[in-house]
Write a protein that holds these residues in place. Structure first.
Motif, PDB file in Angstrom:
ATOM      1  N   ARG A  12      -2.960 -37.854 -11.709  1.00  0.00           N
ATOM      2  CA  ARG A  12      -1.508 -37.969 -11.936  1.00  0.00           C
ATOM      3  C   ARG A  12      -0.960 -37.703 -10.656  1.00  0.00           C
ATOM      4  NH1 ARG A  12       1.147 -38.808 -18.036  1.00  0.00           N
ATOM      5  NH2 ARG A  12       0.901 -36.269 -17.626  1.00  0.00           N
ATOM      6  N   ILE A  16       2.017 -39.065  -8.342  1.00  0.00           N
ATOM      7  CA  ILE A  16       2.993 -39.472  -8.415  1.00  0.00           C
ATOM      8  C   ILE A  16       3.745 -38.761  -7.323  1.00  0.00           C
ATOM      9  CG2 ILE A  16       4.789 -37.835  -9.382  1.00  0.00           C
ATOM     10  CD1 ILE A  16       3.334 -38.144 -12.442  1.00  0.00           C
ATOM     11  N   THR A  58      -2.409 -43.343  -2.223  1.00  0.00           N
ATOM     12  CA  THR A  58      -1.594 -44.553  -2.896  1.00  0.00           C
ATOM     13  C   THR A  58      -2.804 -44.732  -3.700  1.00  0.00           C
ATOM     14  OG1 THR A  58      -1.751 -46.929  -0.961  1.00  0.00           O
ATOM     15  CG2 THR A  58      -0.020 -45.914  -1.371  1.00  0.00           C
ATOM     16  N   ARG A  64      -5.515 -47.410 -10.284  1.00  0.00           N
ATOM     17  CA  ARG A  64      -4.589 -47.823 -11.180  1.00  0.00           C
ATOM     18  C   ARG A  64      -5.319 -47.594 -12.774  1.00  0.00           C
ATOM     19  NH1 ARG A  64      -0.376 -49.687  -9.419  1.00  0.00           N
ATOM     20  NH2 ARG A  64      -0.688 -50.946 -11.025  1.00  0.00           N
ATOM     21  N   ASP A  71      -2.564 -41.667 -18.523  1.00  0.00           N
ATOM     22  CA  ASP A  71      -1.195 -42.532 -19.062  1.00  0.00           C
ATOM     23  C   ASP A  71      -0.845 -42.712 -21.053  1.00  0.00           C
ATOM     24  OD1 ASP A  71       0.051 -41.999 -16.452  1.00  0.00           O
ATOM     25  OD2 ASP A  71       0.487 -44.280 -16.008  1.00  0.00           O
ATOM     26  N   GLY A 179       8.938 -54.968 -10.772  1.00  0.00           N
ATOM     27  CA  GLY A 179       8.416 -53.649  -9.466  1.00  0.00           C
ATOM     28  C   GLY A 179       8.885 -54.270  -8.558  1.00  0.00           C
ATOM     29  N   GLU A 182      11.697 -50.914  -2.234  1.00  0.00           N
ATOM     30  CA  GLU A 182      11.919 -49.715  -1.999  1.00  0.00           C
ATOM     31  C   GLU A 182      12.908 -50.865  -0.926  1.00  0.00           C
ATOM     32  OE1 GLU A 182      11.590 -46.213  -0.442  1.00  0.00           O
ATOM     33  OE2 GLU A 182      11.622 -45.527  -2.428  1.00  0.00           O
ATOM     34  N   PRO A 256       3.768 -45.200 -11.396  1.00  0.00           N
ATOM     35  CA  PRO A 256       3.999 -44.853 -10.389  1.00  0.00           C
ATOM     36  C   PRO A 256       3.391 -45.071  -9.099  1.00  0.00           C
ATOM     37  CG  PRO A 256       3.611 -42.637 -11.038  1.00  0.00           C
ATOM     38  CD  PRO A 256       2.986 -43.686 -11.959  1.00  0.00           C
ATOM     39  N   PRO A 258       4.144 -45.397  -4.938  1.00  0.00           N
ATOM     40  CA  PRO A 258       5.322 -44.476  -3.490  1.00  0.00           C
ATOM     41  C   PRO A 258       5.800 -46.114  -3.397  1.00  0.00           C
ATOM     42  CG  PRO A 258       3.401 -43.769  -3.851  1.00  0.00           C
ATOM     43  CD  PRO A 258       2.834 -44.492  -4.494  1.00  0.00           C
ATOM     44  N   VAL A 261       9.942 -49.026  -6.903  1.00  0.00           N
ATOM     45  CA  VAL A 261      11.323 -49.223  -7.959  1.00  0.00           C
ATOM     46  C   VAL A 261      10.818 -49.926  -8.828  1.00  0.00           C
ATOM     47  CG1 VAL A 261      12.492 -47.821  -6.760  1.00  0.00           C
ATOM     48  CG2 VAL A 261      12.859 -50.865  -6.859  1.00  0.00           C
ATOM     49  N   THR A 304      13.885 -45.974 -15.855  1.00  0.00           N
ATOM     50  CA  THR A 304      12.651 -47.284 -15.154  1.00  0.00           C
ATOM     51  C   THR A 304      13.438 -46.952 -13.096  1.00  0.00           C
ATOM     52  OG1 THR A 304      14.655 -48.128 -14.508  1.00  0.00           O
ATOM     53  CG2 THR A 304      13.690 -49.202 -17.068  1.00  0.00           C
ATOM     54  N   ARG A 305      14.208 -46.200 -13.277  1.00  0.00           N
ATOM     55  CA  ARG A 305      14.115 -45.694 -11.468  1.00  0.00           C
ATOM     56  C   ARG A 305      13.677 -44.616 -11.344  1.00  0.00           C
ATOM     57  NH1 ARG A 305      17.719 -49.349  -8.398  1.00  0.00           N
ATOM     58  NH2 ARG A 305      16.925 -48.067  -7.496  1.00  0.00           N
TER      59      ARG A 305
END
Length: 305
Positions: A12, A16, A58, A64, A71, A179, A182, A256, A258, A261, A304-305
């Motif tokens: 995790r 992150i 990633t 995932r 999580d 999602g 960015e 999360p 990378p 958002v 959420t962000r």
């Protein structure tokens, strides 16, 4: 494959931070130590959990999947460790609560809060916690007396009323997330609507059955003609999102990613109530509302962000 609790914390931290070096800093250790542990985990799993590239480290589809479990599991483990540190919980003996409390739940970050509430209200009661993707399946288990409590999502615009023989109390009011990369033109909004998404592609992941059905239900309810695409797994969907060409739905709180958002989906049919449900007249009926209140106070909705 054998995973230790610390393995999940390392995975995790990598997700992150988006890099092994960042994970090492967060964990207070050396990058070489994080790298060796990740290699050991991947060898044991027989799959690659993270991709290393110019955009950082990633998670793969397998990664995932493991992170989703982490999580759910790690907050529960932390609750248990805190409870053990604060007081010794006696194992049920003569005169004590001998019956196991069986809990069914959707995968949700409020589950540790519910477990903590159970330990506080019923100290010493052994717990049997199982997770299911479908809230309808959990209500069926509750009515069949295979669980005493069920943590479920109820979409008022899409679902019928709860069964008459089931009581419930609200833990949180939430909604689906979207999602976006960015660089996506909608990424600077505070929230998005289905109409906002109509000119863009929304990716539905094959393995996320409940989430896919809920978004399709919201689309049908709204009457918006949304452009939809499929992805075989989360890694493919995440790549499409990071390319700023697509959007992907998620339940709170997503793993999360990378460069991604998550914004609230502002649509009536996308909103749901997180409920604690119990059988009317069941053995925990007298405690249901108090448990829900304790869990509600302990569960803060995540940003959420």
């Amino acid at each position: 494959m054998t995973l230790e609790i610390h393995d999940l914390r390392v995975l995790r931290a990598i997700a992150i931070a988006g890099s092994l070096a960042g994970a090492a800093r967060a964990l207070g250790t050396h990058q070489a130590s994080v790298s060796r542990r990740l290699q050991r985990i991947e060898r044991g799993a027989g799959v690659t959990l993270f991709c290393r590239g110019p955009r950082g480290t990633t998670p793969t589809a397998a990664g995932r999947l493991v992170l989703g479990g982490a999580d759910t599991l790690l907050p529960l483990v932390d609750w248990l460790l805190d409870a053990a540190a604060e007081r010794a919980v006696p194992w049920p003996g003569p005169g004590g609560p001998a019956d196991t409390v069986r809990v069914g739940a959707v995968g949700h970050p409020a589950l540790p809060a519910l477990v903590g509430a159970l330990y506080a209200l019923l100290p010493g009661a052994p717990l049997d916690v199982r997770t299911e993707e479908s809230s309808a399946a959990l209500l069926d288990l509750l009515r069949a007396q295979k669980v005493e409590l069920a943590l479920v999502r109820h979409f008022p615009c899409l679902d019928g009323p709860p069964p008459a023989d089931v009581e419930s109390a609200v833990i949180a009011h939430e909604g689906l997330l979207i999602g976006l990369g960015e660089e996506h033109p909608l990424a600077d909004r505070r929230s998005v609507t289905l109409r906002d998404l109509a000119p863009h592609t929304c990716v539905l992941v094959d393995s996320h059955g409940t989430l896919r059905r809920r978004l399709l239900g919201a689309v049908g309810h709204s009457g918006v003609d949304l452009r939809l695409s499929r992805a075989t797994d989360g890694a493919v969907a995440a790549a499409m999102v990071r390319a700023a060409s697509a959007a992907v739905p998620a339940f709170p709180a997503p793993a999360p990613l990378p460069g991604v958002v998550f914004l609230p989906l502002d649509d009536d049919a996308a909103r749901y109530t997180l409920l604690l449900a119990w059988a009317r007249g069941g053995k925990l009926a007298a405690h249901g509302r108090q448990l829900a209140e304790r869990a509600r106070r302990a569960y803060p909705p995540a940003p959420t962000r």
